[in-house]
Design an enzyme around this catalytic site. Structure first.
Site, PDB file in Angstrom:
ATOM      1  N   SER A  37     -28.131  15.791   5.741  1.00  0.00           N
ATOM      2  CA  SER A  37     -28.279  16.654   5.073  1.00  0.00           C
ATOM      3  C   SER A  37     -27.806  15.665   3.730  1.00  0.00           C
ATOM      4  O   SER A  37     -28.355  16.588   2.501  1.00  0.00           O
ATOM      5  CB  SER A  37     -26.163  16.874   5.509  1.00  0.00           C
ATOM      6  OG  SER A  37     -25.569  16.099   5.418  1.00  0.00           O
ATOM      7  N   GLY A  86     -22.128  14.838   8.244  1.00  0.00           N
ATOM      8  CA  GLY A  86     -22.173  13.542   9.672  1.00  0.00           C
ATOM      9  C   GLY A  86     -22.646  14.180  11.198  1.00  0.00           C
ATOM     10  O   GLY A  86     -21.672  13.558  11.881  1.00  0.00           O
ATOM     11  N   GLU A 103     -30.189   7.108  -2.130  1.00  0.00           N
ATOM     12  CA  GLU A 103     -28.764   6.776  -0.964  1.00  0.00           C
ATOM     13  C   GLU A 103     -28.348   5.270  -1.182  1.00  0.00           C
ATOM     14  O   GLU A 103     -27.749   4.954  -0.550  1.00  0.00           O
ATOM     15  CB  GLU A 103     -30.001   6.747   0.131  1.00  0.00           C
ATOM     16  CG  GLU A 103     -29.107   6.898   1.669  1.00  0.00           C
ATOM     17  CD  GLU A 103     -28.349   7.560   1.593  1.00  0.00           C
ATOM     18  OE1 GLU A 103     -28.283   9.125   1.100  1.00  0.00           O
ATOM     19  OE2 GLU A 103     -26.801   7.957   2.098  1.00  0.00           O
ATOM     20  N   ASP A 119     -35.996   9.176   6.976  1.00  0.00           N
ATOM     21  CA  ASP A 119     -34.849  10.896   6.660  1.00  0.00           C
ATOM     22  C   ASP A 119     -35.323  11.385   5.717  1.00  0.00           C
ATOM     23  O   ASP A 119     -36.107  12.371   5.438  1.00  0.00           O
ATOM     24  CB  ASP A 119     -33.410  10.710   6.524  1.00  0.00           C
ATOM     25  CG  ASP A 119     -32.659   9.930   7.557  1.00  0.00           C
ATOM     26  OD1 ASP A 119     -33.400   9.498   8.439  1.00  0.00           O
ATOM     27  OD2 ASP A 119     -31.567   9.959   7.051  1.00  0.00           O
TER      28      ASP A 119
HETATM   29  C1  GLA Z   1     -29.980   7.226   9.455  1.00  0.00           C
HETATM   30  C2  GLA Z   1     -31.295   5.926   8.170  1.00  0.00           C
HETATM   31  C3  GLA Z   1     -32.215   6.493   9.355  1.00  0.00           C
HETATM   32  C4  GLA Z   1     -32.236   5.447  10.369  1.00  0.00           C
HETATM   33  C5  GLA Z   1     -31.919   6.743  10.866  1.00  0.00           C
HETATM   34  C6  GLA Z   1     -31.509   5.357  12.197  1.00  0.00           C
HETATM   35  O1  GLA Z   1     -30.159   8.341   9.663  1.00  0.00           O
HETATM   36  O2  GLA Z   1     -31.281   6.709   7.238  1.00  0.00           O
HETATM   37  O3  GLA Z   1     -33.302   5.588   7.543  1.00  0.00           O
HETATM   38  O4  GLA Z   1     -32.488   4.326   9.324  1.00  0.00           O
HETATM   39  O5  GLA Z   1     -30.254   6.567  10.450  1.00  0.00           O
HETATM   40  O6  GLA Z   1     -32.994   5.634  12.773  1.00  0.00           O
END
Ligand code: GLA
Length: 380
Positions: free
Chosen positions: A122, A117, A155, A167
């Site tokens: 993670s 968080g 996800e 990510d």
């Molecule tokens: C989270 C999401 C990403 C991106 C960011 C904001 O980390 O997993 O895909 O949208 O927020 O940039």
């Protein structure tokens, strides 16, 4: 941590495991642009998830998490959304099964030091590490982008966060001392050296965990889509905010609520900022780069409304300090960390300044992490 994870696996399951190291990520600039087909500038870091994995010749998966000291088992015939950290593993297994990849029973130990968080992703590290491990064990022959896209679908379907690709991409494609500029539409990417030895990337954790983070995230995504629909009615060639200009947005301003207008205005400016920031990085101009980070924070706070008083306070503190080139909230927002570019020799004094001022204001001491840029998922 690798050694400890391996030993734990051997103690629990009595055989030699495959080891996979799966990093968290930072993002220098380009926030909430990925699901709008824009650009991002992330990198993998030294905070990581470590997996130890081996087959078990059953139809059962047994996973032990060192951080909760708990073992959870599930049957390959009964993979469904389930509360807790196991959800991320089951989401990956489900996507593999749906994609026609054969999964057999496995045992695993999962360990890590990515704070949950805190905006270091993670969850993508848990997903990417498992896809890479199973790809290796079962010889699927997936490439890294296929793995990232699979993790993203996991996800979307299990935790239910309609995230972009940043990510999972960063987790699987990271390279030591390099940042990556990803075009989230074409999925083309370039590596750039992050070659500023006199600066450190410092993350300051607000310690705020916003319980609305995932639902509000999905709302932001819908708001962007609403803006695109209005622009599309006049400009059919606009498929996402990536294609839109401020002028086109202004043309439909009276059809949009002030909120939707602000959300879209932020994204359109941020997509441009990533382009400008990349040029500055190539020129080695970290000072101007840092100014763009502050502009991003302003937009995320006022227009996109994904900041909070704690994060705003951390950025205000950063702005007062000459040793900081730039700072902003990082990741999805609603809590988590700010990313700060701090002169190396001032890092210790900056850390104690931030911690004491934050404690005075909010009564808790924020964690501060000095990170380095590392390789993406590695399979050993
Ligand atoms: C989270 C999401 C990403 C991106 C960011 C904001 O980390 O997993 O895909 O949208 O927020 O940039």
């Amino acid at each position: 941590m690798i050694q400890k994870t391996r030993e734990k696996f051997i103690a629990l399951f009595g055989k030699e495991p495959l080891i996979v190291v799966s990093p968290g990520r930072i993002n220098l600039i380009g926030e909430h642009t990925d699901y709008n087909d824009g650009f991002v500038l992330p990198a993998a870091i030294d905070k990581k998830i470590v997996y130890a994995v081996a087959l078990n010749d059953t139809r059962q998966c047994n996973a032990h998490a060192v951080f909760t000291n708990e073992t959870v088992s599930f049957s390959l015939e009964d993979v469904k959304p389930t509360p807790g950290w196991i959800n991320y593993l089951m989401g990956v297994v489900d996507q593999l099964q749906r994609g026609g990849y054969e999964v057999k029973g496995f045992d695993c130990v999962i360990n890590g030091d990515i704070p949950v968080g805190a905006g270091m992703s993670s969850s993508a590290a848990v997903e990417g590490g498992l896809v890479a491990a199973l790809d290796h064990i079962f010889h699927y022959g997936m490439d890294r982008m296929q793995m990232a896209l699979l993790g993203q679908r996991a996800e979307h379907t299990f935790p239910g966060v309609k995230c972009g690709i940043m990510d999972q991409f960063a987790n699987l494609h990271g390279k030591k001392d390099q940042v990556m500029r990803l075009d989230c539409r074409s999925l083309d990417f370039e590596y750039f050296p992050f070659n500023f030895p006199e600066y450190k990337i410092v993350l300051c954790n607000s310690m705020v965990h916003h319980s609305l983070a995932s639902s509000e995230y999905n709302v932001r995504r819908q708001q962007c889509e609403e803006g695109v629909k209005a622009i599309q009615a006049m400009h059919p060639e606009v498929k996402s905010l990536r294609d839109a200009t401020m002028q086109q947005l202004d043309e439909v301003r009276d059809q949009l609520s002030a909120k939707i207008y602000d959300r879209c205005a932020y994204v359109i400016s941020e997509i441009q900022r990533v382009q400008d920031a990349t040029e500055l990085l190539k020129k080695g101009d970290l000072q101007q780069f840092g100014q763009l980070m502050y502009a991003t924070h302003e937009g995320l706070s006022k227009q996109y409304e994904v900041s909070c008083p704690e994060l705003d306070f951390l950025v205000t503190l950063a702005k007062e300090r000459p040793e900081v080139a730039g700072a902003r909230v990082m990741g999805g927002g609603f809590g988590g960390c700010t990313i700060n570019l701090v002169k190396q020799e001032e890092v210790a004094s900056y850390q104690s300044y931030i911690q004491s001022r934050y404690k005075e204001e909010f009564g808790i001491t924020p964690d501060v992490y000095v990170t380095t840029i590392e390789d993406g998922v590695t399979v050993n």
